[in-house]
Design an enzyme around this catalytic site. Structure first.
Site, PDB file in Angstrom:
ATOM      1  N   GLY A 103       0.745  -1.219   0.019  1.00 26.91           N
ATOM      2  CA  GLY A 103      -0.086   0.038  -0.129  1.00 26.91           C
ATOM      3  C   GLY A 103       0.936   1.293  -0.046  1.00 26.91           C
ATOM      4  N   ARG A 106       4.138   6.085   1.738  1.00 25.46           N
ATOM      5  CA  ARG A 106       4.642   7.363   2.009  1.00 25.46           C
ATOM      6  C   ARG A 106       3.896   8.251   0.839  1.00 25.46           C
ATOM      7  NH1 ARG A 106       9.836   6.360  -1.153  1.00 25.46           N
ATOM      8  NH2 ARG A 106       8.678   4.454  -2.151  1.00 25.46           N
ATOM      9  N   LYS A 126       3.851  12.577  -2.692  1.00 25.71           N
ATOM     10  CA  LYS A 126       4.858  11.360  -2.229  1.00 25.71           C
ATOM     11  C   LYS A 126       5.585  12.205  -1.096  1.00 25.71           C
ATOM     12  CE  LYS A 126       7.328   7.609  -4.618  1.00 25.71           C
ATOM     13  NZ  LYS A 126       8.255   7.550  -5.814  1.00 25.71           N
ATOM     14  N   ASP A 138       8.439   5.814   7.964  1.00 29.86           N
ATOM     15  CA  ASP A 138       7.766   7.134   8.680  1.00 29.86           C
ATOM     16  C   ASP A 138       6.882   8.071   7.633  1.00 29.86           C
ATOM     17  OD1 ASP A 138       9.593   8.080   6.687  1.00 29.86           O
ATOM     18  OD2 ASP A 138      11.109   8.974   7.973  1.00 29.86           O
ATOM     19  N   GLY A 139       6.771   7.393   6.293  1.00 31.28           N
ATOM     20  CA  GLY A 139       5.773   8.291   5.383  1.00 31.28           C
ATOM     21  C   GLY A 139       6.456   9.464   4.836  1.00 31.28           C
ATOM     22  N   ARG A 189       3.218  13.720  -7.979  1.00 34.23           N
ATOM     23  CA  ARG A 189       3.105  12.643  -9.032  1.00 34.23           C
ATOM     24  C   ARG A 189       2.014  12.690  -9.900  1.00 34.23           C
ATOM     25  NH1 ARG A 189       5.527   6.657  -8.100  1.00 34.23           N
ATOM     26  NH2 ARG A 189       3.802   6.530  -6.829  1.00 34.23           N
ATOM     27  N   ASP A 267       4.582  -4.495  -7.419  1.00 28.11           N
ATOM     28  CA  ASP A 267       3.788  -3.368  -6.904  1.00 28.11           C
ATOM     29  C   ASP A 267       4.194  -2.040  -7.513  1.00 28.11           C
ATOM     30  OD1 ASP A 267       6.078  -4.328  -5.383  1.00 28.11           O
ATOM     31  OD2 ASP A 267       5.980  -2.357  -4.447  1.00 28.11           O
ATOM     32  N   ASN A 268       5.315  -2.312  -8.655  1.00 25.89           N
ATOM     33  CA  ASN A 268       5.773  -1.065  -9.184  1.00 25.89           C
ATOM     34  C   ASN A 268       5.422  -1.127 -10.792  1.00 25.89           C
ATOM     35  OD1 ASN A 268       7.036   0.131  -6.851  1.00 25.89           O
ATOM     36  ND2 ASN A 268       9.011  -0.754  -7.032  1.00 25.89           N
TER      37      ASN A 268
HETATM   38  P1  AMP Z   1       9.211   1.012  -3.034  1.00 26.48           P
HETATM   39  O1  AMP Z   1      10.364   0.484  -2.885  1.00 26.48           O
HETATM   40  O2  AMP Z   1       9.442   2.508  -3.139  1.00 26.48           O
HETATM   41  O3  AMP Z   1       8.509   0.285  -4.285  1.00 26.48           O
HETATM   42  O4  AMP Z   1       8.176   0.823  -2.008  1.00 26.48           O
HETATM   43  C1  AMP Z   1       7.819  -0.341  -1.329  1.00 26.48           C
HETATM   44  C2  AMP Z   1       6.754  -0.135  -0.240  1.00 26.48           C
HETATM   45  O5  AMP Z   1       7.449   0.466   0.859  1.00 26.48           O
HETATM   46  C3  AMP Z   1       5.400   0.617  -0.447  1.00 26.48           C
HETATM   47  O6  AMP Z   1       4.416   0.050   0.116  1.00 26.48           O
HETATM   48  C4  AMP Z   1       5.863   2.055  -0.139  1.00 26.48           C
HETATM   49  O7  AMP Z   1       4.875   2.761   0.317  1.00 26.48           O
HETATM   50  C5  AMP Z   1       6.832   1.392   1.280  1.00 26.48           C
HETATM   51  N1  AMP Z   1       7.761   2.764   1.770  1.00 26.48           N
HETATM   52  C6  AMP Z   1       8.781   3.079   1.012  1.00 26.48           C
HETATM   53  N2  AMP Z   1       9.360   4.185   1.762  1.00 26.48           N
HETATM   54  C7  AMP Z   1       8.509   4.482   2.692  1.00 26.48           C
HETATM   55  C8  AMP Z   1       8.390   5.263   3.681  1.00 26.48           C
HETATM   56  N3  AMP Z   1       9.461   6.396   3.960  1.00 26.48           N
HETATM   57  N4  AMP Z   1       7.604   5.413   4.809  1.00 26.48           N
HETATM   58  C9  AMP Z   1       6.585   4.393   4.843  1.00 26.48           C
HETATM   59  N5  AMP Z   1       6.648   3.352   3.770  1.00 26.48           N
HETATM   60  C10 AMP Z   1       7.388   3.428   2.767  1.00 26.48           C
HETATM   61 MG    MG Z   2       6.961   1.521  -5.400  1.00 22.77          MG
END
Ligand code: AMP
Ligand code: MG
Length: 498
Positions: A103, A106, A126, A138-139, A189, A267-268
């Protein structure tokens, strides 16, 4: 305390104006598709970059707003008329391991807007604070990754590659804590949607067939309306074919430009076929067929050479999710979906041939030039020459008197000699808008981020401007932005930095 009153004041003023046409069709879907979201309050949001041309495309009349207003809007401090924040649910295979609940950890959707041309786009913040999906994160986002995504996604767009885009970057004025403390940043975005293969996986993992059907219908209406009249089973099959076609085109574009996504987790992978998530992505400088940049991709799962294979693997995961929508007979459902999947390798081959034929000036001669393309790739792998310059200089070699620079660029080897002979026999004609001279090179991006962290955004803005026009227009080349990195400038690894 004063600070919050000011925010509220500002919110009231802006909320009265109709700024963009929000539609928000995703929020009509059941509540298990998303969660409520409230942006964090930031100390001193400052606008770093605002994409005026994209804003115009989105029918957003920004002329009445100051930089401060825009900084407040695109950090979630003021709520726009019609915008509703939600974080979206999705799952995903990360490096091959299934995670049933990822989900928007962030990120938050601000809503969908209708563009000047009548198309629907998601607007998403984002880095605007914790969500129900943040898990241990931390979002927030550091400013560096936000600048990186802005630069690369906009450059990709101007290179003619399907991609999500970037409307704004705001520096939050707060610090985020990673290995070190970094300034926080928020990227806005713009995507034709944020539906991923992982969105389907989220509901499939919960055996929620009702939600899968709703999601499939929604995805078809939004992205592939030509299938809207079909029965649900046929919709599922046609959807898989259409997503496959779009993603095959996308990955072939990547291969042709030397782009390595770096984190092709399910997920990407957007079902729209747009490039999504610019975490550890990078463009190749010198050619290396098995190039990996991402620091965490220790086994090279997402290497340049692996991208077409991973594409098929990811589409197979989408197919898994669609099985329950094809009726009660599971064996027959699997057989039908498999028939679509087995047609994909051929599709990839054809599309890749088309892309490289175009780069070699052999459009329409795909069937004749298969061997020449293989010879070319082998020559690149043998010599490890710069991928971008190699293609850019090809055109020069076709001139009556090629420049010395072009001739001396290509190392003389037996395989090179064979390639050039065979290639010229096919009477190539290279279009100017095919092989760019300016690509978002890692060392330039890293330098721009480093300088931005020191308060100097001039290189960031210069790169953004330069990459609006990546193809040579016959004028003087800005060599410092076009040249390959020197050995000591080469970036060996990239990091998600999230
Ligand atoms: P990503 O590697 O960017 O595709 O992220 C994979 C997952 O990690 C997704 O669910 C993102 O929302 C979550 N995520 C990445 N960075 C953060 C963050 N700083 N805080 C919370 N969730 C994160
Ligand atoms: Mg992603």
């Amino acid at each position: 305390m004063h600070h919050e009153f000011l925010l509220l004041d500002n919110a009231l003023n802006l909320a009265k104006m109709k700024i963009m046409k929000f539609i928000n069709s995703y929020y009509v879907l059941p509540e298990r598709f998303y969660t409520d979201f409230k942006p964090s309050i930031f100390k001193k949001p400052e606008l770093v970059s605002f994409n005026e041309s994209l804003a115009k495309d989105l029918d957003f009349d920004f002329s009445a707003f100051s930089q401060e207003d825009l900084a407040m809007m695109f950090s979630g401090q003021t709520s726009l008329n019609g915008s509703i924040f939600k974080s979206l649910a999705y799952a995903g295979h990360q490096f091959g391991h299934f995670v049933p609940s990822l989900g928007d950890g962030r990120a938050a959707l601000m809503g969908e807007v209708e563009s000047a041309s009548g198309k629907t786009f998601d607007l998403q913040l984002k880095g605007s604070g914790p969500t129900a999906f943040s898990r241990r994160g931390d979002g927030f986002s550091a400013l560096g990754p936000a600048l990186r995504e802005y630069l690369v996604s906009e450059s990709m767009f101007h290179l003619g590659i399907p991609t999500t885009r970037s409307l704004a970057v705001v520096a939050t004025g707060d610090l985020v804590y990673r290995e070190t403390a970094s300034p926080g940043g928020i990227l806005t975005r713009v995507a034709s949607s944020h539906i991923r293969i992982g969105t389907f996986q989220y509901f499939a993992a919960r055996r929620d067939t009702e939600a899968l059907e709703i999601l499939l219908n929604y995805s078809i209406n939004r992205h592939y309306p030509e299938h809207a009249h079909l029965s649900i089973g046929d919709k599922a099959l046609s959807f898989l074919s259409s997503v496959a076609k779009k993603q095959v085109e996308l990955i072939s574009h990547w291969m042709g430009i030397g782009f390595i996504h770096g984190v092709m987790n399910t997920d990407n992978m957007a079902i729209s076929g747009e490039t999504l998530d610019f975490g550890p992505c990078a463009f190749m400088d010198h050619f290396n067929y098995h190039q990996v940049f991402s620091f965490i991709d220790k086994n090279g799962r997402y290497a340049y050479s692996q991208q077409p294979h991973i594409l098929l693997w990811n589409l197979s995961r989408l197919a898994d999710c669609l099985v329950p929508l094809l009726g009660a007979n599971e064996a027959s459902a699997v057989e039908k979906l498999n028939a679509v999947l087995t047609s994909i390798p051929k599709l990839i081959e054809q599309e890749m041939r088309k892309v490289f034929a175009r780069k070699l000036g052999l459009d329409g001669k795909e069937s004749e030039c298969e061997d020449v393309i293989s010879q070319w790739i082998n020559y690149l792998e043998e010599t490890h020459i710069d991928f971008t310059w190699a293609h850019f200089y090809l055109d020069d070699l076709l001139k009556e008197s090629p420049s010395k620079d072009a001739v001396s660029f290509f190392p003389q080897t037996q395989s090179g000699k064979n390639f050039f002979e065979a290639w010229k026999k096919l009477s190539p004609v290279i279009k100017l808008s095919v092989n760019p001279v300016y690509i978002p090179r890692n060392h330039l991006i890293e330098e721009a981020i480093l300088k931005a962290y020191q308060g100097d955004f001039s290189l960031f803005h210069r790169l953004n401007k330069r990459w609006l026009k990546p193809f040579h227009d016959g004028g003087e080349i800005e060599f410092d932005l076009a040249r390959a990195p020197l050995e000591q400038e080469k970036i060996k690894n990239t990091f998600c930095g999230t």
